[in-house]
Design a protein around this motif. Structure first.
Motif, PDB file in Angstrom:
ATOM      1  N   SER A   1       0.724  -1.065   0.013  1.00  0.00           N
ATOM      2  CA  SER A   1       0.221  -0.056   0.182  1.00  0.00           C
ATOM      3  C   SER A   1       1.059   1.236  -0.105  1.00  0.00           C
ATOM      4  N   PHE A   2       2.184   1.109   0.409  1.00  0.00           N
ATOM      5  CA  PHE A   2       2.968   2.350   0.517  1.00  0.00           C
ATOM      6  C   PHE A   2       4.113   1.938  -0.458  1.00  0.00           C
ATOM      7  N   GLU A   3       4.964   3.053  -0.623  1.00  0.00           N
ATOM      8  CA  GLU A   3       6.162   2.918  -1.729  1.00  0.00           C
ATOM      9  C   GLU A   3       7.121   1.904  -1.178  1.00  0.00           C
ATOM     10  N   PRO A   4       8.037   1.313  -1.917  1.00  0.00           N
ATOM     11  CA  PRO A   4       8.981   0.484  -1.363  1.00  0.00           C
ATOM     12  C   PRO A   4      10.219   1.337  -0.957  1.00  0.00           C
ATOM     13  N   ASN A   5      11.150   0.656  -0.249  1.00  0.00           N
ATOM     14  CA  ASN A   5      12.398   1.274   0.124  1.00  0.00           C
ATOM     15  C   ASN A   5      13.170   1.111  -1.106  1.00  0.00           C
ATOM     16  N   PRO A   6      14.378   1.607  -1.146  1.00  0.00           N
ATOM     17  CA  PRO A   6      15.237   1.744  -2.099  1.00  0.00           C
ATOM     18  C   PRO A   6      15.551   0.600  -2.796  1.00  0.00           C
ATOM     19  N   TRP A   7      15.463  -0.351  -1.905  1.00  0.00           N
ATOM     20  CA  TRP A   7      15.868  -2.007  -2.586  1.00  0.00           C
ATOM     21  C   TRP A   7      14.617  -2.743  -3.047  1.00  0.00           C
ATOM     22  N   GLY A   8      13.434  -1.983  -3.063  1.00  0.00           N
ATOM     23  CA  GLY A   8      12.141  -2.668  -3.460  1.00  0.00           C
ATOM     24  C   GLY A   8      11.460  -3.397  -2.518  1.00  0.00           C
ATOM     25  N   PHE A   9      11.749  -3.408  -1.259  1.00  0.00           N
ATOM     26  CA  PHE A   9      10.988  -4.056  -0.104  1.00  0.00           C
ATOM     27  C   PHE A   9      10.015  -3.232   0.469  1.00  0.00           C
ATOM     28  N   TYR A  10       8.616  -3.782   0.446  1.00  0.00           N
ATOM     29  CA  TYR A  10       7.594  -2.956   0.661  1.00  0.00           C
ATOM     30  C   TYR A  10       7.257  -3.278   2.362  1.00  0.00           C
ATOM     31  N   ASP A  11       6.657  -1.954   2.828  1.00  0.00           N
ATOM     32  CA  ASP A  11       6.226  -2.012   4.449  1.00  0.00           C
ATOM     33  C   ASP A  11       7.176  -2.431   5.470  1.00  0.00           C
ATOM     34  N   MET A  12       8.471  -1.981   5.319  1.00  0.00           N
ATOM     35  CA  MET A  12       9.457  -2.552   6.201  1.00  0.00           C
ATOM     36  C   MET A  12       9.342  -1.625   7.653  1.00  0.00           C
ATOM     37  N   HIS A  13       8.583  -0.452   7.382  1.00  0.00           N
ATOM     38  CA  HIS A  13       8.398   0.442   8.565  1.00  0.00           C
ATOM     39  C   HIS A  13       6.821   0.471   8.956  1.00  0.00           C
ATOM     40  N   GLY A  14       6.471   0.142  10.045  1.00  0.00           N
ATOM     41  CA  GLY A  14       5.012  -0.074  10.305  1.00  0.00           C
ATOM     42  C   GLY A  14       4.214  -0.848   9.962  1.00  0.00           C
ATOM     43  N   ASN A  15       2.938  -0.776   9.776  1.00  0.00           N
ATOM     44  CA  ASN A  15       2.020  -1.914   9.381  1.00  0.00           C
ATOM     45  C   ASN A  15       1.672  -2.938  10.521  1.00  0.00           C
ATOM     46  N   VAL A  16       2.826  -3.929  10.658  1.00  0.00           N
ATOM     47  CA  VAL A  16       2.753  -5.010  11.556  1.00  0.00           C
ATOM     48  C   VAL A  16       4.144  -5.258  12.174  1.00  0.00           C
ATOM     49  N   TRP A  17       4.329  -5.643  13.194  1.00  0.00           N
ATOM     50  CA  TRP A  17       5.747  -6.034  13.780  1.00  0.00           C
ATOM     51  C   TRP A  17       6.000  -7.385  12.904  1.00  0.00           C
ATOM     52  N   GLU A  18       7.350  -7.727  12.627  1.00  0.00           N
ATOM     53  CA  GLU A  18       7.736  -8.893  11.890  1.00  0.00           C
ATOM     54  C   GLU A  18       8.619  -9.909  12.911  1.00  0.00           C
ATOM     55  N   TRP A  19       8.258 -10.848  12.820  1.00  0.00           N
ATOM     56  CA  TRP A  19       8.908 -11.773  13.590  1.00  0.00           C
ATOM     57  C   TRP A  19      10.452 -12.309  13.119  1.00  0.00           C
TER      58      TRP A  19
END
Length: 175
Positions: A73-91
């Motif tokens: 839903s949001f822009e990817p980081n410079p390497w193309g990964f989406y949603d690294m900040h916010g949305n859900v905590w990741e295990w």
């Protein structure tokens, strides 16, 4: 434990095996490396985070669960990964140890060999932007072990804001 089992079952699927794919949770170091995407700022987008870049709490508080957003839903980081900040905590696969990185290897640390609950990264929709920094670490609570976490405070049970991002390892000799 369920996320690890999911990765194991996905890896065991015949089409995945034929393609040479195997899946696992990322280590905490791998997660941060992917999140930072070659940057040294607080966020992969710079030193501030806008609501057009990530899903995080509008008021900066964790009083109630905030709705999560579909992946991408949001822009990817410079390497193309989406949603690294916010949305859900990741295990992450690492056991949580607040002092681990003070004594860990500097190259590709694999995390403590034992523990009671795992590390979480990325922040969530229910967190303020300051909890979504590339370097922010969280710890799972009773949903991941018998120890009551004073940091996580039962977040999963109250908010359910956890997710999974898998590493896909590729066998170059397969398929």
């Amino acid at each position: 434990l369920q996320a690890t089992e999911f990765a194991k079952r996905l890896s065991a699927k015949e089409d995945e095996k034929m393609a040479g794919y195997s899946y696992r949770l990322p280590t905490e170091a791998e997660w941060e490396y992917a999140c930072r995407a070659g940057t040294t700022n607080d966020f992969s987008f710079g030193n501030s985070l806008r609501h057009s870049q990530a899903n995080f709490s509008q008021n900066g508080r964790q009083e109630i669960a905030q709705p999560t957003s579909p992946v991408g839903s949001f822009e990817p980081n410079p390497w193309g990964f989406y949603d690294m900040h916010g949305n859900v905590w990741e295990w992450c696969s690492d056991w949580f140890d607040s002092e681990y990185f003070e004594k860990s290897p500097t190259d590709d640390p694999r995390g403590p060999s034992k523990g009671t609950h795992h590390t979480l990264r990325g922040g969530a929709a229910s967190n303020g932007d300051y909890e979504c920094y590339s370097y922010m670490r969280g710890e799972a609570s009773t949903c991941d072990g018998p120890v009551e976490s004073h940091h996580a405070g039962g977040r999963f049970e109250a908010l359910g804001d956890f997710g999974v991002r898998l590493v896909c390892e590729i066998d170059p000799n397969a398929g």
